[in-house]
Design an enzyme around this catalytic site. Structure first.
Site, mmCIF file in Angstrom:
data_model
loop_
_atom_site.group_PDB
_atom_site.id
_atom_site.type_symbol
_atom_site.label_atom_id
_atom_site.label_comp_id
_atom_site.label_asym_id
_atom_site.label_seq_id
_atom_site.Cartn_x
_atom_site.Cartn_y
_atom_site.Cartn_z
ATOM 1 N N GLU A 89 -9.835 5.867 2.958
ATOM 2 C CA GLU A 89 -10.585 4.776 3.568
ATOM 3 C C GLU A 89 -9.622 3.642 3.871
ATOM 4 O OE1 GLU A 89 -9.292 3.002 0.151
ATOM 5 O OE2 GLU A 89 -10.197 5.008 0.228
ATOM 6 N N SER A 108 1.533 -9.907 -0.834
ATOM 7 C CA SER A 108 1.139 -8.496 -0.757
ATOM 8 C C SER A 108 1.218 -7.867 0.625
ATOM 9 C CB SER A 108 -0.277 -8.331 -1.299
ATOM 10 O OG SER A 108 -1.179 -9.165 -0.590
ATOM 11 N N LYS A 151 0.800 -1.225 0.000
ATOM 12 C CA LYS A 151 0.000 0.000 0.000
ATOM 13 C C LYS A 151 0.838 1.282 0.000
ATOM 14 C CE LYS A 151 -4.208 -1.715 0.060
ATOM 15 N NZ LYS A 151 -5.186 -1.459 -1.029
#
Length: 379
Positions: free
Chosen positions: A106, A365, A84
């Protein structure tokens, strides 16, 4: 509009008052792609702050178990614990370039909220993170991290108190102060140009992986596997391999929120894409052990790749995810995020499918510290 589409998917299905903000964002995005000082600063932060490049790890024990060569692209090693931050740093810099003072976003699993707060701190912006109350309860560790980092966690009680509701509330907050605020969206979803922006900042994953696999094996993989809902980590690694059609691109969604398997084409949160919807076009209730995959729609670029058959979709159940979590811990000494476990489930299903010298890359991830309490209770 004719821009912002991937085949029939994408577009800008938003209130008129958002068009100027989206136009400003699009122009800024096109400008920074050519701005040398922006690119230099972004690359500096990726290297010195995020810790890139991440390793492409040969998972020896997993390879022996499955009967072919398995490599993990270790995005769990990025500062903050997931892929991210790649996008968060890029968009935070873009917000500063546009003269914004505040960032809203969010989060569900909390990894994007943590990454955005970190990125906002680095560039000197204030950050507000909207998070569903259900997700705050099950991702308490990351909610607390956001607050420790100086971000403001805003509990979202509307709807089911999950990711889609947090997105809606973040959009409302953005609309209230478009002049000073940037909505740093976490996945390749929403109206144009958000899907293109997120894919652009995540492409570093695939660029590194392609170079690394050539260095290690001297050839390309047979398959690339990634999990997702909106598709930021999946598109991040797929982009480097899209043109070689001999490489299978596998996308794994949650069985309990499978928009490709059970959904249909519709309009959701500003874009045309695959959505889990009822006969009235309203999104259907979803559930997933992985908070980050508990979303009823897919990103438009991913939807297009799926519609033309370039990306194949698979599902993993909550039960399978828990099994993968403990199995990976025992095989490799790694704790994957529940989101990542969806991809691992599909990887394990391919035992004996490839030749011993064939290569499969799995996009690892995120790390699963945030899911330890749940795993201990349920495993």
């Amino acid at each position: 509009m004719t821009k912002g589409y991937f085949g029939q998917f994408g577009g800008q299905f938003v209130p008129e008052l958002l068009y100027p903000a989206l136009y400003e964002l699009e122009k800024g995005f096109e400008a920074i792609k050519k701005d040398k000082s922006f690119q230099q600063e972004y690359q500096r932060l990726l290297s010195d702050f995020a810790g890139r490049p991440t390793s492409l790890y040969f998972a020896r024990n997993t390879s022996e178990y499955l009967g072919f060569k398995v490599y993990f692209k270790r995005e769990d090693l990025v500062n903050g614990g997931s892929h991210k931050l790649n996008n968060a740093l890029g968009q935070a810099l873009l917000a500063k370039y546009l003269g914004k003072k505040f960032i809203v976003t969010e989060t569900a699993a909390g990894m994007h909220g943590v990454a955005t707060t970190m990125a906002a701190n680095v560039v000197g912006l204030e950050c507000k993170v909207f998070m569903g109350v259900k997700d705050i309860a099950r991702q308490k560790l990351n909610a607390e991290k956001i607050q420790l980092l100086g971000g403001v966690v805003v509990p979202v009680t509307r709807g089911a108190g999950i990711l889609k509701d947090a997105v809606s509330e973040a959009e409302v907050s953005w609309i209230r102060d478009l002049r000073n605020t940037h909505y740093l969206i976490g996945s390749a979803v929403g109206p144009h140009p958000f899907p293109a922006i997120v894919a652009y900042f995540q492409r570093v994953i695939g660029e590194e992986a392609k170079k690394q696999i050539f260095e290690k094996e001297g050839k390309l993989p047979k398959a690339v596997i990634a999990c997702g809902s909106g598709g930021s980590n999946a598109l991040g690694i797929y982009q480097a391999f899209l043109m070689n059609k001999e490489i299978g691109l596998s996308f794994v969604e949650g069985e309990e929120s499978a928009a490709f398997k059970h959904g249909s084409i519709g309009i959701f949160q500003g874009t045309k894409t695959y959505v889990l919807q009822d006969e009235f076009g309203m999104d259907r209730k979803t559930s997933s052990r992985a908070a980050g995959l508990n979303y009823p729609a897919r990103g438009p670029q991913l939807a297009y790749l799926y519609s033309i058959g370039r990306v194949k979709a698979y599902t993993a159940s909550d039960k399978n995810v828990l099994e993968a979590y403990t199995k990976m811990a025992n095989l490799e000494g790694l704790l994957p995020a529940f989101e990542t476990c969806h991809a691992i489930v599909e990887l394990f299903k391919r035992k004996g499918k490839y030749k011993p010298d064939d290569v499969v890359i799995l996009n690892f991830s995120g790390r699963g510290d945030k899911d330890i309490d749940t795993a201990i209770k349920l495993c």
